[in-house]
Design a protein around this motif. Sequence first.
Motif, PDB file in Angstrom:
ATOM      1  N   TRP A   1      -8.693  -0.889  -1.201  1.00 13.74           N
ATOM      2  CA  TRP A   1      -7.953   0.335  -1.509  1.00 13.74           C
ATOM      3  C   TRP A   1      -8.801   1.331  -2.297  1.00 13.74           C
TER       4      TRP A   1
ATOM      5  N   ARG B   1       0.830  -1.207   0.000  1.00 14.18           N
ATOM      6  CA  ARG B   1       0.000   0.000   0.000  1.00 14.18           C
ATOM      7  C   ARG B   1       0.863   1.255   0.000  1.00 14.18           C
ATOM      8  N   ARG B   2       1.937   1.263   0.779  1.00 13.26           N
ATOM      9  CA  ARG B   2       2.842   2.427   0.791  1.00 13.26           C
ATOM     10  C   ARG B   2       3.459   2.658  -0.587  1.00 13.26           C
TER      11      ARG B   2
ATOM     12  N   ARG C   1      -6.631  10.335  -6.020  1.00 11.25           N
ATOM     13  CA  ARG C   1      -6.500  10.841  -4.642  1.00 11.25           C
ATOM     14  C   ARG C   1      -7.695  10.422  -3.807  1.00 11.25           C
TER      15      ARG C   1
ATOM     16  N   ASP D   1       0.644   3.900  -2.965  1.00 16.28           N
ATOM     17  CA  ASP D   1       0.270   5.288  -2.674  1.00 16.28           C
ATOM     18  C   ASP D   1       1.377   6.265  -3.050  1.00 16.28           C
TER      19      ASP D   1
END
Length: 181
Positions: free
Chosen positions: A156, A121-122, A181, A125
């Motif tokens: 997500w 996820r990091r 976003r 993103d």
Amino acid sequence: MENHRVTVELRHRTALDPEIRQDLLDVYADVRAPLLHLPNYRVAVFAERLDRHAVEPGFGLVLGYDGELPVGYAYGNTVEAGDRYWARMTERLPDGYTDTPALAVKEIGVRTPWRGTGTARRIHDALLAERAEDRVTLLVNPLAGDGKVQRLYEAWGYRAFNTQQPSPHSPRLTAMIRPTR
């Protein structure tokens, strides 16, 4: 594994130099090891796709490192109206659907010891954070992890909107989309 989330450094790239390319190929080979016997998943076939994607418009890549060990990656390109990405959709897209560019995430992969730590996820993103596109799309094999991968993308914020089969050797993939976003 909690310590991996803290120690993973994210590195952004907009070009593919030989060292970065090899790091990405090493992670890919590890992540996809159970599938490497299948024609579309072979490292050489992935390397050809990667080299093609790296010179397409809007290429961006984020690699995660634990020390000097590459542990995960995500990369993608800008897709605009007329791009083969949209043309390969199974169902006809609504008029105007491709009028605004989107980021197509082409690959995400994280080595097993770093899964479940938030690393994927990091990386995802971080890839999106520097993009100008309003939407991001990706393709997922609905059978991957017995559906677990698609459910993760749904968590997500992605939603399925179509399907495609990018090549004769690939499975039918679910096309998913969400706001950047």
